[in-house]
Design a protein around this motif. Structure first.
Motif, mmCIF file in Angstrom:
data_model
loop_
_atom_site.group_PDB
_atom_site.id
_atom_site.type_symbol
_atom_site.label_atom_id
_atom_site.label_comp_id
_atom_site.label_asym_id
_atom_site.label_seq_id
_atom_site.Cartn_x
_atom_site.Cartn_y
_atom_site.Cartn_z
ATOM 1 N N THR A 102 10.787 -3.701 -6.503
ATOM 2 C CA THR A 102 10.599 -3.292 -5.112
ATOM 3 C C THR A 102 9.145 -3.480 -4.694
ATOM 4 O O THR A 102 8.848 -3.681 -3.513
ATOM 5 C CB THR A 102 11.002 -1.825 -4.908
ATOM 6 N N GLU A 103 8.253 -3.379 -5.654
ATOM 7 C CA GLU A 103 6.840 -3.701 -5.417
ATOM 8 C C GLU A 103 6.460 -4.768 -6.437
ATOM 9 O O GLU A 103 6.271 -4.484 -7.618
ATOM 10 C CB GLU A 103 5.954 -2.467 -5.563
ATOM 11 N N LYS B 248 12.367 -0.230 -9.710
ATOM 12 C CA LYS B 248 11.315 0.637 -9.187
ATOM 13 C C LYS B 248 10.267 0.996 -10.241
ATOM 14 O O LYS B 248 9.442 1.894 -10.027
ATOM 15 C CB LYS B 248 11.926 1.918 -8.611
ATOM 16 N N SER C 52 6.579 0.503 -8.863
ATOM 17 C CA SER C 52 6.268 1.458 -7.792
ATOM 18 C C SER C 52 6.145 2.877 -8.332
ATOM 19 O O SER C 52 5.281 3.649 -7.881
ATOM 20 C CB SER C 52 7.323 1.386 -6.687
#
Length: 319
Positions: free
Chosen positions: A21-22, A92, A95
């Protein structure tokens, strides 16, 4: 990331890195002279990756620790994540670590739990900390020296879960390891310098268990006979002693507290003394066990009287 003959799982691992996600700013990979299709797969991946790939190749096999050291030296980001070649990151992971670093600006590293999967990717219904009997519930309320002692007693920081602040990376070189893997070296080193680690209790990686991996939570090698085991144990204890001495000297030069430095030297001496048990006579062995018990070293670095009992049993049945 360090790779070596990892063609079976490397693509799945790489895809999990770029589908965060990041997303990472860069992926630094050192291939350790693979003889299968790993390097070709990496080269092809680099051509199409949306993330910048630094790809390095060792001309000769340098081993996993040296390969990770080379990779770390070539990283440019503020936070460096370590990755195995055969796992799958949850989307994730990056993040989650970044948020924890932001809320704890004095921390040096973060490590997490992970979910164990089989060679074919099936959930083994087991997490890493349960499989390795690590109870870290009170980790973040422990004092610095309590955390350091936990790290000396057993490996709780696994590289595939580890991230560090890159501002500390140059302090870590060289990785003067005989027995320690890079994750053990880094976590003990930074903790001894006061740059403590944080835990993320969530499982953020699918940690694949298979017979070709360098280290795992459940896979075990073939059984050795008593003489082979004793020879290995003596050598292993001597190497542990060397590694603790190496870290103690380096962090002492960097200004670590006297208590942390002394704890590392004590751990080195403890392992040096236990290494003698596998090669000395019965009487000399009992003298070593008595001194280690009297001085409280079994309680401090081992499993208290159970470690002493184990050593006595070994002496009685192998001498």
């Amino acid at each position: 990331m360090a790779t070596h003959n990892g063609e079976a799982f490397i693509r799945e691992q790489l895809n999990s890195l770029i589908n965060q996600t990041e997303c990472p700013d860069e992926i630094v990979i050192v291939d350790d002279a693979s003889t299968d299709k790993t390097y070709k797969l990496l080269t092809n991946f680099k051509k199409t990756s949306p993330v910048t790939i630094q790809l390095h190749r060792n001309k000769t096999n340098k081993g996993v620790i040296k390969s990770f050291e080379i990779a770390l030296k070539n990283c440019h980001g503020d936070i460096v994540f370590f990755s195995d070649q055969d796992d799958i990151w949850h989307e994730k992971k990056i993040s989650c670590h970044l948020k924890k670093f932001e809320s704890h600006p004095d921390s040096g590293f973060i490590f997490s739990n992970s979910r164990l999967i089989s060679e074919d990717g099936k959930d083994m219904q087991l997490n890493l900390w349960t499989a390795t009997s690590n109870d870290l519930e009170d980790w973040e309320i422990m004092t610095e020296i309590e955390q350091l002692l936990i790290l000396i007693r057993q490996n709780v920081v696994y590289g595939h879960t580890l991230s560090i602040r890159s501002c500390y990376k140059n302090l870590l070189f060289p990785f003067s390891c005989n027995t320690f893997t890079h994750d053990i070296w880094i976590s003990i080193f930074l903790t001894a310098l006061g740059h403590n680690g944080l835990i993320e209790k969530t499982s953020l990686v699918d940690y694949r268990q298979h017979h070709n991996q360098v280290a795992g939570a459940t896979v075990r090698g073939k059984q050795k006979n008593v003489n082979e085991t004793n020879q290995y144990s003596a050598m292993h204890r001597r190497r542990l002693s060397f590694d603790y001495h190496a870290i103690a000297r380096q962090v002492e030069d960097l200004g670590a507290t006297d208590s942390n430095v002394q704890l590392l030297y004590d751990a080195a001496n403890y392992n040096a003394e236990r290494s003698k048990l596998y090669e000395c006579g019965l009487l000399a062995g009992f003298q070593i066990i008595f001194i280690l018990t009297f001085n409280g070293k079994y309680r401090l670095f081992g499993n208290s009287y159970l470690s002493a009992l184990k050593d006595m049993t070994m002496l009685i049945f192998t001498k």
